[in-house]
Design a protein around this motif. Structure first.
Motif, PDB file in Angstrom:
ATOM      1  N   TYR A 136       0.860  -1.186   0.000  1.00  0.00           N
ATOM      2  CA  TYR A 136       0.000   0.000   0.000  1.00  0.00           C
ATOM      3  C   TYR A 136       0.892   1.231   0.000  1.00  0.00           C
ATOM      4  CZ  TYR A 136       0.992  -0.469   5.021  1.00  0.00           C
ATOM      5  OH  TYR A 136       1.612  -0.610   6.229  1.00  0.00           O
ATOM      6  N   ASN A 137       0.341   2.325  -0.472  1.00  0.00           N
ATOM      7  CA  ASN A 137       1.082   3.575  -0.517  1.00  0.00           C
ATOM      8  C   ASN A 137       0.295   4.657   0.190  1.00  0.00           C
ATOM      9  OD1 ASN A 137       3.649   3.536  -2.388  1.00  0.00           O
ATOM     10  ND2 ASN A 137       2.140   2.194  -3.333  1.00  0.00           N
ATOM     11  N   SER A 138       1.003   5.524   0.876  1.00  0.00           N
ATOM     12  CA  SER A 138       0.338   6.602   1.590  1.00  0.00           C
ATOM     13  C   SER A 138       1.319   7.732   1.831  1.00  0.00           C
ATOM     14  CB  SER A 138      -0.200   6.105   2.936  1.00  0.00           C
ATOM     15  OG  SER A 138      -0.790   7.170   3.653  1.00  0.00           O
ATOM     16  N   THR A 139       0.780   8.947   1.912  1.00  0.00           N
ATOM     17  CA  THR A 139       1.621  10.084   2.261  1.00  0.00           C
ATOM     18  C   THR A 139       1.885  10.115   3.763  1.00  0.00           C
ATOM     19  OG1 THR A 139      -0.406  11.416   2.302  1.00  0.00           O
ATOM     20  CG2 THR A 139       0.928  11.522   0.309  1.00  0.00           C
ATOM     21  N   ASP A 140       1.210   9.258   4.505  1.00  0.00           N
ATOM     22  CA  ASP A 140       1.396   9.137   5.950  1.00  0.00           C
ATOM     23  C   ASP A 140       1.323   7.646   6.263  1.00  0.00           C
ATOM     24  OD1 ASP A 140       1.078   8.960   8.746  1.00  0.00           O
ATOM     25  OD2 ASP A 140       0.077  10.908   8.851  1.00  0.00           O
ATOM     26  N   LEU A 141       2.419   7.050   6.687  1.00  0.00           N
ATOM     27  CA  LEU A 141       2.468   5.599   6.876  1.00  0.00           C
ATOM     28  C   LEU A 141       2.095   5.129   8.277  1.00  0.00           C
ATOM     29  CD1 LEU A 141       5.615   4.712   4.753  1.00  0.00           C
ATOM     30  CD2 LEU A 141       3.235   4.200   4.223  1.00  0.00           C
ATOM     31  N   ARG A 142       1.512   6.020   9.077  1.00  0.00           N
ATOM     32  CA  ARG A 142       1.062   5.603  10.414  1.00  0.00           C
ATOM     33  C   ARG A 142      -0.264   4.841  10.288  1.00  0.00           C
ATOM     34  NH1 ARG A 142       1.066  11.198  13.412  1.00  0.00           N
ATOM     35  NH2 ARG A 142       0.464  11.810  11.317  1.00  0.00           N
ATOM     36  N   ILE A 143      -0.163   3.640   9.771  1.00  0.00           N
ATOM     37  CA  ILE A 143      -1.335   2.807   9.510  1.00  0.00           C
ATOM     38  C   ILE A 143      -1.144   1.468  10.206  1.00  0.00           C
ATOM     39  CG2 ILE A 143      -2.647   1.613   7.706  1.00  0.00           C
ATOM     40  CD1 ILE A 143      -1.575   3.770   5.763  1.00  0.00           C
ATOM     41  N   LYS A 144      -2.196   0.963  10.820  1.00  0.00           N
ATOM     42  CA  LYS A 144      -2.148  -0.372  11.406  1.00  0.00           C
ATOM     43  C   LYS A 144      -2.938  -1.313  10.512  1.00  0.00           C
ATOM     44  CE  LYS A 144      -1.544   0.944  16.257  1.00  0.00           C
ATOM     45  NZ  LYS A 144      -2.098   0.847  17.635  1.00  0.00           N
ATOM     46  N   VAL A 145      -2.346  -2.463  10.199  1.00  0.00           N
ATOM     47  CA  VAL A 145      -2.993  -3.466   9.366  1.00  0.00           C
ATOM     48  C   VAL A 145      -3.389  -4.637  10.262  1.00  0.00           C
ATOM     49  CG1 VAL A 145      -2.789  -4.948   7.343  1.00  0.00           C
ATOM     50  CG2 VAL A 145      -1.546  -2.764   7.426  1.00  0.00           C
ATOM     51  N   LEU A 146      -4.670  -4.988  10.243  1.00  0.00           N
ATOM     52  CA  LEU A 146      -5.158  -6.092  11.057  1.00  0.00           C
ATOM     53  C   LEU A 146      -5.799  -7.152  10.176  1.00  0.00           C
ATOM     54  CD1 LEU A 146      -5.808  -3.229  12.786  1.00  0.00           C
ATOM     55  CD2 LEU A 146      -6.422  -4.935  14.488  1.00  0.00           C
ATOM     56  N   VAL A 147      -5.559  -8.406  10.500  1.00  0.00           N
ATOM     57  CA  VAL A 147      -6.194  -9.527   9.832  1.00  0.00           C
ATOM     58  C   VAL A 147      -6.899 -10.346  10.896  1.00  0.00           C
ATOM     59  CG1 VAL A 147      -5.826 -11.638   8.526  1.00  0.00           C
ATOM     60  CG2 VAL A 147      -4.541  -9.588   7.944  1.00  0.00           C
ATOM     61  N   ASN A 148      -8.206 -10.507  10.730  1.00  0.00           N
ATOM     62  CA  ASN A 148      -9.036 -11.195  11.727  1.00  0.00           C
ATOM     63  C   ASN A 148      -8.852 -10.582  13.116  1.00  0.00           C
ATOM     64  OD1 ASN A 148      -9.866 -12.910   9.668  1.00  0.00           O
ATOM     65  ND2 ASN A 148      -8.317 -14.448  10.144  1.00  0.00           N
ATOM     66  N   GLY A 149      -8.680  -9.261  13.140  1.00  0.00           N
ATOM     67  CA  GLY A 149      -8.527  -8.551  14.408  1.00  0.00           C
ATOM     68  C   GLY A 149      -7.134  -8.594  14.997  1.00  0.00           C
ATOM     69  N   GLU A 150      -6.222  -9.287  14.334  1.00  0.00           N
ATOM     70  CA  GLU A 150      -4.849  -9.432  14.837  1.00  0.00           C
ATOM     71  C   GLU A 150      -3.909  -8.497  14.077  1.00  0.00           C
ATOM     72  OE1 GLU A 150      -1.517 -12.836  14.051  1.00  0.00           O
ATOM     73  OE2 GLU A 150      -3.350 -13.531  15.029  1.00  0.00           O
ATOM     74  N   LEU A 151      -3.114  -7.740  14.807  1.00  0.00           N
ATOM     75  CA  LEU A 151      -2.148  -6.837  14.186  1.00  0.00           C
ATOM     76  C   LEU A 151      -1.085  -7.658  13.458  1.00  0.00           C
ATOM     77  CD1 LEU A 151      -1.540  -3.745  14.090  1.00  0.00           C
ATOM     78  CD2 LEU A 151       0.020  -4.129  15.998  1.00  0.00           C
ATOM     79  N   VAL A 152      -0.819  -7.337  12.190  1.00  0.00           N
ATOM     80  CA  VAL A 152       0.171  -8.085  11.425  1.00  0.00           C
ATOM     81  C   VAL A 152       1.401  -7.211  11.191  1.00  0.00           C
ATOM     82  CG1 VAL A 152      -1.598  -9.480  10.285  1.00  0.00           C
ATOM     83  CG2 VAL A 152      -0.784  -7.402   9.182  1.00  0.00           C
ATOM     84  N   PRO A 153       2.575  -7.828  11.030  1.00  0.00           N
ATOM     85  CA  PRO A 153       3.794  -7.050  10.779  1.00  0.00           C
ATOM     86  C   PRO A 153       3.646  -6.198   9.524  1.00  0.00           C
ATOM     87  CG  PRO A 153       4.316  -9.342  11.264  1.00  0.00           C
ATOM     88  CD  PRO A 153       2.836  -9.269  11.076  1.00  0.00           C
ATOM     89  N   ALA A 154       3.857  -4.904   9.669  1.00  0.00           N
ATOM     90  CA  ALA A 154       3.728  -3.999   8.528  1.00  0.00           C
ATOM     91  C   ALA A 154       4.671  -2.821   8.705  1.00  0.00           C
ATOM     92  CB  ALA A 154       2.287  -3.500   8.408  1.00  0.00           C
ATOM     93  N   ARG A 155       5.366  -2.475   7.632  1.00  0.00           N
ATOM     94  CA  ARG A 155       6.215  -1.295   7.650  1.00  0.00           C
ATOM     95  C   ARG A 155       6.527  -0.880   6.221  1.00  0.00           C
ATOM     96  NH1 ARG A 155      12.356  -3.020   9.460  1.00  0.00           N
ATOM     97  NH2 ARG A 155      12.951  -4.036   7.509  1.00  0.00           N
ATOM     98  N   GLU A 156       6.759   0.386   6.039  1.00  0.00           N
ATOM     99  CA  GLU A 156       7.128   0.948   4.746  1.00  0.00           C
ATOM    100  C   GLU A 156       6.187   0.510   3.637  1.00  0.00           C
ATOM    101  OE1 GLU A 156      11.193  -0.056   4.110  1.00  0.00           O
ATOM    102  OE2 GLU A 156      11.913   1.155   5.797  1.00  0.00           O
ATOM    103  N   GLY A 157       4.889   0.467   3.939  1.00  0.00           N
ATOM    104  CA  GLY A 157       3.901   0.145   2.920  1.00  0.00           C
ATOM    105  C   GLY A 157       3.783  -1.313   2.537  1.00  0.00           C
ATOM    106  N   PHE A 158       4.222  -2.218   3.426  1.00  0.00           N
ATOM    107  CA  PHE A 158       4.130  -3.647   3.138  1.00  0.00           C
ATOM    108  C   PHE A 158       3.693  -4.395   4.388  1.00  0.00           C
ATOM    109  CE2 PHE A 158       5.941  -7.943   3.051  1.00  0.00           C
ATOM    110  CZ  PHE A 158       5.447  -8.407   1.837  1.00  0.00           C
ATOM    111  N   ALA A 159       2.653  -5.226   4.229  1.00  0.00           N
ATOM    112  CA  ALA A 159       2.155  -6.051   5.335  1.00  0.00           C
ATOM    113  C   ALA A 159       2.385  -7.515   5.001  1.00  0.00           C
ATOM    114  CB  ALA A 159       0.672  -5.793   5.566  1.00  0.00           C
ATOM    115  N   ASP A 160       2.996  -8.245   5.907  1.00  0.00           N
ATOM    116  CA  ASP A 160       3.329  -9.653   5.711  1.00  0.00           C
ATOM    117  C   ASP A 160       2.085 -10.521   5.952  1.00  0.00           C
ATOM    118  OD1 ASP A 160       4.295 -12.239   5.750  1.00  0.00           O
ATOM    119  OD2 ASP A 160       6.098 -11.735   6.881  1.00  0.00           O
ATOM    120  N   LEU A 161       1.608 -11.196   4.898  1.00  0.00           N
ATOM    121  CA  LEU A 161       0.397 -12.018   5.011  1.00  0.00           C
ATOM    122  C   LEU A 161       0.655 -13.484   4.666  1.00  0.00           C
ATOM    123  CD1 LEU A 161      -2.301  -9.700   3.360  1.00  0.00           C
ATOM    124  CD2 LEU A 161      -1.652  -9.858   5.758  1.00  0.00           C
ATOM    125  N   ARG A 162       1.895 -13.929   4.750  1.00  0.00           N
ATOM    126  CA  ARG A 162       2.219 -15.295   4.349  1.00  0.00           C
ATOM    127  C   ARG A 162       1.406 -16.346   5.108  1.00  0.00           C
ATOM    128  NH1 ARG A 162       8.621 -14.767   4.884  1.00  0.00           N
ATOM    129  NH2 ARG A 162       7.891 -13.379   6.529  1.00  0.00           N
TER     130      ARG A 162
END
Length: 199
Positions: A136-162
Motif C-alpha cells: 500500500y502507498n500513503s503520504t502518511d504511513l502511520r497505519i495499522k494493518v489487522l487480519v481477523n482482528g490481529e495486528l500483522v507485521p507492517a512497515r514501509e507500505g508492506f504487510a506480511d500475510l504469508r
C-alpha cells in the motif's frame, strides 16, 4: 437422463465458481468508486459532496471509532474531509490512479464527520494462495494493518500475510487519530518486498 445429470453437475459447478468469486477482495485499488446520488456540503468554507459509502466505496466498510458510517465525502480536489474518495485529476496525480482515499482524522468537520477519532476501512475476502503480502502507498504511513482482528507485521507500505495465504480473512486498515494523508494502491504481491527479504 445422463444428459440431465451432466447439466445439473455443470450448473452446480458454475454456481460454486460464482460463489467463490464473490468472496474475492473487491476494489483494492479504489478504482471502482461510483460517485452517484451526491449532495453538496460545505467543509471549512469549501464546497464538497457526500454520498452513500456503499456506492462510492464498493467492497469496503467505513468506520469511525468502530461505528459503521453510511456515507463518505467525494471531491475532485485536494480537500480531504474525514474519509474522502478523491477523484485524481488526470495527468497530475497518476501515481494514485483514478481515485484515492483521503483521510483527515485530526480535523473536526460538520455533517456527521467525527474528526480526531480512529478511522478504519475493512472488508472480508480470500488472500491469494501465492501471496506473501499486501502493498500500500500513503503520504502518511502511520497505519495499522489487522487480519481477523490481529495486528500483522507492517512497515514501509508492506504487510506480511504469508500465514494467511489461501485463507478467507477480514482485512482492516486503521488510521490513527493523528493520521492525515492520501492512501491508495493496495494490492497483493507474490514477490517479497526487499525489506522482507532482508529480514
Amino acid at each position: 437422463m445422463k444428459a440431465f445429470d451432466i447439466t445439473r453437475i455443470l450448473g452446480a459447478a458454475e454456481l460454486l465458481c460464482v460463489f467463490a468469486s464473490a468472496m474475492d477482495f473487491q476494489n483494492l485499488e479504489f478504482e471502482d468508486g461510483i460517485p452517484s446520488g451526491l449532495h453538496d456540503v460545505v467543509v471549512e468554507g469549501v464546497h464538497v459532496q457526500t454520498g452513500d459509502a456503499g456506492k462510492m466505496f464498493p467492497g469496503w466498510q467505513v468506520k469511525y471509532d468502530g461505528v459503521v458510517s453510511s456515507s463518505i465525502y467525494y471531491d475532485n480536489g485536494p480537500v480531504s474531509a474525514g474519509m474522502t474518495l478523491i477523484y485524481n485529476v488526470p495527468g497530475s496525480q497518476t501515481f494514485y490512479g483514478r481515485y484515492s482515499l483521503g483521510v483527515s482524522a485530526t480535523l473536526n468537520f460538520p455533517d456527521q464527520d467525527p474528526g480526531g477519532r480512529l478511522m478504519s476501512i475493512s472488508q472480508t475476502g480470500i488472500v491469494p494462495k501465492d501471496a506473501v503480502g499486501l502493498t500500500y502507498n500513503s503520504t502518511d504511513l502511520r497505519i495499522k494493518v489487522l487480519v481477523n482482528g490481529e495486528l500483522v507485521p507492517a512497515r514501509e507500505g508492506f504487510a506480511d500475510l504469508r500465514k494467511y495465504a489461501g485463507s478467507e480473512v477480514s482485512l482492516e486498515f486503521d488510521f490513527q487519530p493523528s493520521y492525515i494523508g492520501r492512501f491508495d494502491l493496495v494490492k497483493f504481491t507474490s514477490v517479497p518486498e526487499p525489506s522482507t527479504l532482508a529480514l
